[in-house]
Structures are given as structure tokens and as C-alpha cells.
Motif scaffolding. Structure first.
Motif, PDB file in Angstrom:
ATOM      1  N   TYR A  59      26.518  65.472  -7.335  1.00  0.00           N
ATOM      2  CA  TYR A  59      25.643  66.448  -8.196  1.00  0.00           C
ATOM      3  C   TYR A  59      26.053  66.593  -9.601  1.00  0.00           C
ATOM      4  O   TYR A  59      25.343  67.089 -10.305  1.00  0.00           O
ATOM      5  CB  TYR A  59      25.579  67.902  -7.471  1.00  0.00           C
ATOM      6  N   LYS A  60      27.446  66.798  -9.633  1.00  0.00           N
ATOM      7  CA  LYS A  60      27.962  66.806 -11.167  1.00  0.00           C
ATOM      8  C   LYS A  60      27.883  65.640 -11.842  1.00  0.00           C
ATOM      9  O   LYS A  60      27.457  65.675 -13.041  1.00  0.00           O
ATOM     10  CB  LYS A  60      29.368  67.166 -11.060  1.00  0.00           C
ATOM     11  N   LYS A  61      28.319  64.635 -11.465  1.00  0.00           N
ATOM     12  CA  LYS A  61      28.453  63.271 -12.376  1.00  0.00           C
ATOM     13  C   LYS A  61      27.089  62.571 -12.293  1.00  0.00           C
ATOM     14  O   LYS A  61      26.992  61.647 -13.096  1.00  0.00           O
ATOM     15  CB  LYS A  61      29.407  62.364 -11.598  1.00  0.00           C
ATOM     16  N   ARG A  62      26.133  62.634 -11.324  1.00  0.00           N
ATOM     17  CA  ARG A  62      24.944  61.920 -11.216  1.00  0.00           C
ATOM     18  C   ARG A  62      24.882  60.729 -10.694  1.00  0.00           C
ATOM     19  O   ARG A  62      23.801  60.057 -10.197  1.00  0.00           O
ATOM     20  CB  ARG A  62      24.072  62.163 -12.534  1.00  0.00           C
ATOM     21  N   THR A  63      26.116  59.773 -10.983  1.00  0.00           N
ATOM     22  CA  THR A  63      26.008  58.487 -10.210  1.00  0.00           C
ATOM     23  C   THR A  63      27.640  58.315  -9.946  1.00  0.00           C
ATOM     24  O   THR A  63      28.484  58.852 -10.468  1.00  0.00           O
ATOM     25  CB  THR A  63      25.729  57.561 -11.457  1.00  0.00           C
ATOM     26  N   HIS A  91      21.872  60.140  -8.176  1.00  0.00           N
ATOM     27  CA  HIS A  91      20.926  61.439  -8.006  1.00  0.00           C
ATOM     28  C   HIS A  91      19.908  61.805  -9.088  1.00  0.00           C
ATOM     29  O   HIS A  91      20.452  61.497 -10.166  1.00  0.00           O
ATOM     30  CB  HIS A  91      22.209  62.592  -7.894  1.00  0.00           C
ATOM     31  N   SER A  92      18.955  62.338  -8.710  1.00  0.00           N
ATOM     32  CA  SER A  92      17.975  62.893  -9.551  1.00  0.00           C
ATOM     33  C   SER A  92      17.018  64.043  -9.194  1.00  0.00           C
ATOM     34  O   SER A  92      17.266  64.274  -8.017  1.00  0.00           O
ATOM     35  CB  SER A  92      17.057  61.506  -9.873  1.00  0.00           C
ATOM     36  N   THR A  93      16.691  64.567 -10.290  1.00  0.00           N
ATOM     37  CA  THR A  93      15.910  66.055  -9.902  1.00  0.00           C
ATOM     38  C   THR A  93      14.497  65.536 -10.741  1.00  0.00           C
ATOM     39  O   THR A  93      14.593  64.829 -11.694  1.00  0.00           O
ATOM     40  CB  THR A  93      16.670  67.257 -10.402  1.00  0.00           C
TER      41      THR A  93
END
Length: 437
Positions: A179-183, A206-208
Motif C-alpha cells: 500500500y505504501k510503495k504501490r509496486t 496496487h492501484s486505486t
């Protein structure tokens, strides 16, 4: 060809240096669009034989097949592709690439497909780990980089995707780090029989909805104004949560709960202690809590959570529950353990467990306007509050007192609140009727 795509997705679109890629995120984040765009782009550039999979074949037409057509249009290459609808396939007229669509419910047909070098799985959480393993066995082509791409929303921590990517059973990525680094990337070296080494690369993206610049304002408003904590977590923030009707719908998670809500604000009479025994078979959970009766809020600010421990080891781990000599109530089924703890100076007694106690305790916990759980000090209590949902009967109706997991922290809360003055709803209604209200 000039694509309008945010940097966060452009990187994953152009990166083919992986063996397994998981694209996970909230609603309308753009992960599916990017996944199909990536598939269409690679199959247009190189000769490939690809497989697109969902759990049920009949769901492919209105989802995956249409998404691939949109990807061809976006890339401006629709004229290079021949689309076939029975069965669903796409053939490249120039380089002979082929994209085949199958459902896991047609497994015999899927097994007959040979020489697959790329697999895309939509709604991957619908598949079991065994399904995914079987699909990985289809990637047998030599001399070409093989890819497995999985896409889904982060529904439940009990799902196959969570188990495969975020537990020791699988690749063991750190959920919070994602969630912090996204990948995130993990590389394992594999030594072949001839002594050569190959790298096996697994990536998680990760994406939103914030990563998708093409959403209408009305959709963004709906997500931003959502009050249901389960939907907010999964749909808006793209984080793992519970898929179903949460038992503790009133649970919230904050830092420094003791300092913010209990210390110098509540008295010793407002504090509670509870233990659910597990010993060597299951988890023992001990909790420190407090209740603000004015605000009708329960605060859970310390936990012990472990299994496979002897009684002496449990006594050591649960020592902090002795402070202030506050009464501790524990599962009365372990009367000898309670007696041993009492002999060691714990102010402990067995909680009352009668007929209907599960439903009673459920009503008790759900009666609080908020259950504030310390996000750092009580990680297992937080996890169970996020994951525990009701089981349903064959008609889809909620079954009170029956859950999808054994929530030890719920039991510890309930036992600890033995002396809390709670009147169940049906008794409150009877009392009102009696006094003429």
C-alpha cells in the motif's frame, strides 16, 4: 501510437520482465483496462499464443471479450485483428498471434490447448489456488518469456489471491508495504539440472480510483461519500477486507488508543480484561479494554495473541494483564488453567457461558456505537474485525452467531465484558412494554 495513461500504469504496461504479475486495486482503478491493453499490445508486437481466463466461461462475453476489443481500439490496431465469437478468440492477421478465451468450468477444453506462452486471469480471486496452479502448468513453451497476469479487487484475506501472494504459504509479500510503495518485486533463483540458474520474477502492482484520470465526477463522489467501512476499504482504498456482512460493522482502527481515549480520561471501573484460551491447538487471545459509557464506545488497546504455548509460557505473555488488579474473565471451559493463573496472582475468574451466549455476546459487541481498535498494538484483533462475516443459509439469510472464521478476539472481548451492564434488545423492548413506554 500515443497513449494517454498515467505514469503509475505506464510502467506496468511496458514492463514485461516478470514471470507472474498481480494487478490488484479498488473499483475503477484502471487495472483491468491496463491488463487487457498490455495483452493486446504484446500480442500485436510479437507472435504469441495467449489464454484469457475467468472462472465461468459465460461471463467472458460481456467482460473480457469486450475489454480486449476496447484495447484494440485504444491502440488503433483493430484492423489487424479478426474476432471470432464461437468460441471466443482473436487472431492477428499479420503475425498470427492468437488470443483464446476459456472458463475454468470448461476445464477439459482448456487442457486441450497447447503451446500457451501468456495467461491473463480476470477476477482471479474467483479461482482456487489449485485452479491457478493448473493454469501455470499450461505455460510450457520453450525459448520465449512466459507470463502469468492476474487481476482482481482485494476482497478477503481468506481468498486464494491473498494466500498465494501475501502469506508464507505463497510468495509472502508484505501487504502494508504494498500500500505504501504501490509496486513490489521478488526474485527467486532457480538452478536447473544442467547447473544453469534462471531468475523467477514475481511482481505485485496496487492501484486505486485515484490512478484513473478518466472517471466521471459522479462516480468519484459515490466512492468518496461511502459510509460503509467495508466498501470504503475494498472499493475506494483498494485494500483487503471482508467480502460479506461484517459482524463488527462498528469497528474502527486508530493509533495510540490508550493515550487518546483511556489514560487520564476513564477510571479503573471502566477497564476490562478478557482471555480466550487456545493452548497448543488454537490461538490464545488476551485483551485489555475500556468502555466510555457516555459515548457508548469500546476501546481495545492491548492484545496477546499466540498459540502452541504451555501454561507457564502463557503466564509470562499475559503478565501485563495483572496491572491495577483489574478483574480478568476467561473462557470457563478451561477451569484448571484459570485456577493455575489465580494461584499465580492473576485476578481471574471464569466467564458465564449459557444457552444463547454466542448471540448475546454478538449483540453486546454490535451495540457499541464504535469499537476503537489500536492499529499497531492489536494487529490480530484488527484483522479479525476486518475479516469476520456472517455465514448465510441456503436462502441467503444471515445466520446469527455463525461466522466464516474463529474470531478469538471476539470471544476475549465478550468474556472480558462479563460485568458490563448490557441489556439485549429483546429484553429492552420487554422492559419498555412493561413500564408503558
Amino acid at each position: 501510437m500515443k497513449l494517454k495513461i498515467k505514469k503509475h500504469f505506464y510502467k506496468v504496461l511496458m514492463d514485461n520482465d516478470f514471470d507472474i504479475l498481480l494487478m490488484i486495486g479498488g473499483y475503477a482503478s484502471g487495472k483491468s483496462f491496463t491488463g487487457f491493453l498490455k495483452t493486446a499490445l504484446l500480442a500485436t508486437q510479437e507472435k504469441r499464443k495467449m489464454l484469457v481466463v475467468r472462472k465461468v466461461y459465460s461471463t467472458l462475453k460481456d467482460s473480457c471479450f469486450e475489454d480486449l476489443k476496447e484495447a484494440f481500439d485504444t491502440l488503433g490496431v483493430s484492423n489487424r485483428w479478426k474476432l471470432i465469437k464461437s468460441p471466443y478468440e482473436a487472431e492477428n492477421k499479420r503475425n498470427s498471434s492468437k488470443i483464446i478465451f476459456r472458463g475454468m468450468d470448461e476445464y477439459r477444453k482448456l487442457k486441450s490447448i497447447k503451446n500457451i506462452d501468456y495467461i491473463l486471469i480476470e477476477e482471479a480471486d474467483e479461482l482456487s489456488i489449485e485452479d491457478i496452479k493448473e493454469l501455470r502448468k499450461r505455460l510450457r513453451v520453450l525459448g520465449i518469456k512466459k507470463h502469468l497476469v492476474l487481476m482482481c479487487n482485494p476482497v478477503s484475506r481468506l481468498s486464494s489471491i491473498y494466500r498465494m501472494f501475501f502469506t508464507e504459504e505463497g510468495f509472502n509479500f508484505d501487504e502494508e508495504e504494498l500500500y505504501k510503495k504501490r509496486t513490489l518485486t521478488k526474485i527467486d533463483s532457480i538452478t536447473l539440472e544442467d547447473g544453469t540458474k534462471e531468475n523467477f520474477i514475481v511482481k505485485v502492482h496496487h492501484s486505486t480510483y485515484r490512478d484513473n484520470p478518466f472517471l466521471p465526477a459522479s462516480f468519484i463522489y459515490e466512492l468518496e461519500s461511502e459510509k460503509d467501512p467495508r466498501i470504503k476499504r475494498i472499493a475506494r482504498d483498494g485494500k483487503f477486507g471482508a467480502d460479506g456482512d461484517l459482524v463488527l460493522y462498528n469497528a474502527v482502527f486508530e493509533e495510540d488508543v490508550y493515550e487518546r481515549y483511556v489514560k487520564d480520561k476513564l477510571t479503573k471501573r471502566d477497564e476490562y480484561r478478557g482471555i480466550d484460551w487456545g493452548h497448543s491447538i488454537s490461538y490464545t487471545c488476551g485483551l485489555k479494554m475500556a468502555v466510555n459509557k457516555v459515548l457508548n464506545e469500546l476501546y481495545v488497546y492491548w492484545e496477546y495473541y499466540d498459540k502452541g504455548k504451555t501454561t507457564q509460557e502463557l503466564m509470562q505473555g499475559l503478565q501485563p494483564m495483572k496491572d491495577n488488579n483489574i478483574s480478568i474473565y476467561a473462557d470457563s471451559a478451561s477451569s484448571q488453567t484459570i485456577a493455575d493463573f489465580y494461584d499465580e496472582g492473576f485476578n481471574i475468574d471464569g466467564a458465564t457461558k449459557g444457552k444463547g451466549s454466542v448471540e448475546y455476546h454478538e449483540q453486546l459487541l454490535r451495540s457499541f456505537s464504535r469499537i476503537v481498535i489500536d492499529i499497531n498494538r492489536c494487529p490480530n484483533t484488527k484483522k479479525e474485525a476486518e475479516e469476520c462475516v456472517y455465514k448465510k443459509d441456503k436462502n441467503g439469510e444471515i445466520q446469527a452467531g455463525k461466522y466464516n472464521l474463529d474470531a478469538h478476539s471476539f470471544d476475549a472481548m465478550s468474556y472480558g465484558l462479563e460485568e458490563y451492564d448490557f441489556i439485549p434488545l429483546k429484553n429492552r423492548l420487554r422492559k419498555k412494554k412493561y413500564i408503558g413506554i
